[in-house]
Design a protein around this motif. Structure first.
Motif, PDB file in Angstrom:
ATOM      1  N   PRO A 190       0.799  -1.222   0.000  1.00  0.00           N
ATOM      2  CA  PRO A 190       0.000   0.000   0.000  1.00  0.00           C
ATOM      3  C   PRO A 190       0.835   1.278   0.000  1.00  0.00           C
ATOM      4  CG  PRO A 190      -0.909  -1.586   1.534  1.00  0.00           C
ATOM      5  CD  PRO A 190       0.420  -2.125   1.105  1.00  0.00           C
ATOM      6  N   ALA A 191       1.962   1.294   0.729  1.00  0.00           N
ATOM      7  CA  ALA A 191       2.776   2.509   0.839  1.00  0.00           C
ATOM      8  C   ALA A 191       3.303   2.958  -0.515  1.00  0.00           C
ATOM      9  CB  ALA A 191       3.935   2.289   1.801  1.00  0.00           C
ATOM     10  N   LEU A 192       3.641   2.026  -1.380  1.00  0.00           N
ATOM     11  CA  LEU A 192       4.169   2.386  -2.700  1.00  0.00           C
ATOM     12  C   LEU A 192       3.152   3.157  -3.534  1.00  0.00           C
ATOM     13  CD1 LEU A 192       6.149  -0.820  -3.760  1.00  0.00           C
ATOM     14  CD2 LEU A 192       7.060   1.357  -2.917  1.00  0.00           C
ATOM     15  N   PHE A 193       1.872   2.879  -3.329  1.00  0.00           N
ATOM     16  CA  PHE A 193       0.832   3.550  -4.111  1.00  0.00           C
ATOM     17  C   PHE A 193       0.309   4.808  -3.435  1.00  0.00           C
ATOM     18  CE2 PHE A 193       0.905  -0.742  -5.701  1.00  0.00           C
ATOM     19  CZ  PHE A 193       0.735  -0.585  -7.076  1.00  0.00           C
ATOM     20  N   VAL A 194       0.308   4.819  -2.105  1.00  0.00           N
ATOM     21  CA  VAL A 194      -0.205   5.976  -1.372  1.00  0.00           C
ATOM     22  C   VAL A 194       0.853   7.064  -1.265  1.00  0.00           C
ATOM     23  CG1 VAL A 194      -1.077   6.760   0.864  1.00  0.00           C
ATOM     24  CG2 VAL A 194      -1.846   4.576  -0.087  1.00  0.00           C
ATOM     25  N   GLY A 195       2.119   6.661  -1.044  1.00  0.00           N
ATOM     26  CA  GLY A 195       3.211   7.623  -0.933  1.00  0.00           C
ATOM     27  C   GLY A 195       3.106   8.470   0.324  1.00  0.00           C
ATOM     28  N   GLY A 196       3.723   9.647   0.311  1.00  0.00           N
ATOM     29  CA  GLY A 196       3.635  10.602   1.421  1.00  0.00           C
ATOM     30  C   GLY A 196       4.058  10.021   2.750  1.00  0.00           C
ATOM     31  N   ASP A 197       3.219  10.207   3.769  1.00  0.00           N
ATOM     32  CA  ASP A 197       3.538   9.756   5.123  1.00  0.00           C
ATOM     33  C   ASP A 197       3.687   8.241   5.205  1.00  0.00           C
ATOM     34  OD1 ASP A 197       3.555  12.336   6.082  1.00  0.00           O
ATOM     35  OD2 ASP A 197       1.487  12.275   6.821  1.00  0.00           O
ATOM     36  N   ALA A 198       2.954   7.527   4.353  1.00  0.00           N
ATOM     37  CA  ALA A 198       3.043   6.065   4.372  1.00  0.00           C
ATOM     38  C   ALA A 198       4.454   5.603   4.027  1.00  0.00           C
ATOM     39  CB  ALA A 198       2.030   5.466   3.398  1.00  0.00           C
ATOM     40  N   LEU A 199       5.082   6.279   3.084  1.00  0.00           N
ATOM     41  CA  LEU A 199       6.460   5.935   2.725  1.00  0.00           C
ATOM     42  C   LEU A 199       7.450   6.443   3.773  1.00  0.00           C
ATOM     43  CD1 LEU A 199       6.771   6.468  -1.152  1.00  0.00           C
ATOM     44  CD2 LEU A 199       7.024   4.324   0.130  1.00  0.00           C
ATOM     45  N   LYS A 200       7.194   7.627   4.311  1.00  0.00           N
ATOM     46  CA  LYS A 200       8.103   8.202   5.312  1.00  0.00           C
ATOM     47  C   LYS A 200       8.170   7.354   6.574  1.00  0.00           C
ATOM     48  CE  LYS A 200       7.448  12.997   3.801  1.00  0.00           C
ATOM     49  NZ  LYS A 200       6.880  14.321   4.165  1.00  0.00           N
ATOM     50  N   SER A 201       7.046   6.750   6.938  1.00  0.00           N
ATOM     51  CA  SER A 201       6.997   5.954   8.168  1.00  0.00           C
ATOM     52  C   SER A 201       7.238   4.474   7.917  1.00  0.00           C
ATOM     53  CB  SER A 201       5.639   6.138   8.860  1.00  0.00           C
ATOM     54  OG  SER A 201       4.585   5.633   8.054  1.00  0.00           O
ATOM     55  N   LEU A 202       7.522   4.102   6.676  1.00  0.00           N
ATOM     56  CA  LEU A 202       7.649   2.688   6.328  1.00  0.00           C
ATOM     57  C   LEU A 202       8.748   1.993   7.122  1.00  0.00           C
ATOM     58  CD1 LEU A 202       6.642   0.380   4.522  1.00  0.00           C
ATOM     59  CD2 LEU A 202       8.221   1.182   2.740  1.00  0.00           C
TER      60      LEU A 202
END
Length: 228
Positions: A190-202
């Protein structure tokens, strides 16, 4: 190995598609959707389905933290671990991609894909310490249950049910904290498609689950959590 690789791709796809799909499509609002309990059960039942569907092929790890625990417990070798992790991440990305394709067809979609997170803009606003603690402890317990339920001498035929119910309980406790990862692959998709905070907190959802799974594997190998 090709059959095991394919099984791990399909199994992780099942987990992400049905688990995250329940959050995105069926809804977290208990008034108009399935609610948090329904989402929790969806993740648990997805594991049950995958365990009984493809478990005989690959063991249905579906999770790099589980595979790391199995590696350190002496259940699999390094080459199998590497192949499983690649397959699991691929399955999670494919599951998130299909979910994105479906969810984006709704005018009411908010852009989320069941991504994990923490902080004031996520869930109940739990901080980084809470997120790390929950993900570490929950993954340790999850992998400990998996290693025990699949060990020699465990009740035959019930491992998938025990593992699925454990994941459901983990979600009931932790959805408001992090959305519940306990699985780096499930977070990556999901983080790859949502980006933003989802990637920062991955990084939280890579580090804490892997550390929890590693501890479970080490203790199992040492005999601390092993029946024999």
């Amino acid at each position: 190995m090709s059959k095991k690789f394919t099984a791990e791709v399909i199994g992780t796809f099942i987990l992400v598609f049905f688990g995250c799909g329940a959050a995105v499509i069926a809804g977290a609002d208990g008034t108009t959707g399935v609610g948090l309990t329904g989402i929790s059960l969806s993740f648990g039942l997805a594991i049950v389905a995958a365990a009984y569907g493809i478990g005989a092929i690959s063991g249905a790890h579906l999770n790099p933290a589980v595979s790391l625990g199995a590696l350190l417990a002496g259940r699999i070798d390094g080459a199998t671990f590497g192949a499983y992790v690649v397959a699991q991440v691929l399955g999670a990305v494919l599951g998130a991609a299909v979910l994105y394709l479906i969810a984006s067809g709704s005018a009411g979609w908010d852009g989320g894909l069941g991504q994990n997170g923490y902080g004031p803009n996520y869930g109940a606003g739990y901080n980084l310490t809470s997120a790390l603690a929950f993900e570490f402890v929950a993954t340790f317990l999850f992998v400990t249950v998996i290693l025990g339920a699949t060990a020699a001498g465990a009740a035959p035929g019930f491992a998938g049910l025990a593992i699925g119910l454990t994941l459901a309980m983990i979600h009931i406790v932790g959805i408001k904290i992090t959305g519940v990862s306990v699985n780096p692959a499930r977070s990556i998709g999901p983080a790859l498609f949502v980006g933003g905070d989802a990637l920062k907190s991955l990084w939280v959802f890579l580090l804490a689950p892997l550390a929890g799974g590693a501890l479970a594997g080490v203790l199992h190998a040492a005999g601390v959590t092993r029946a024999d």
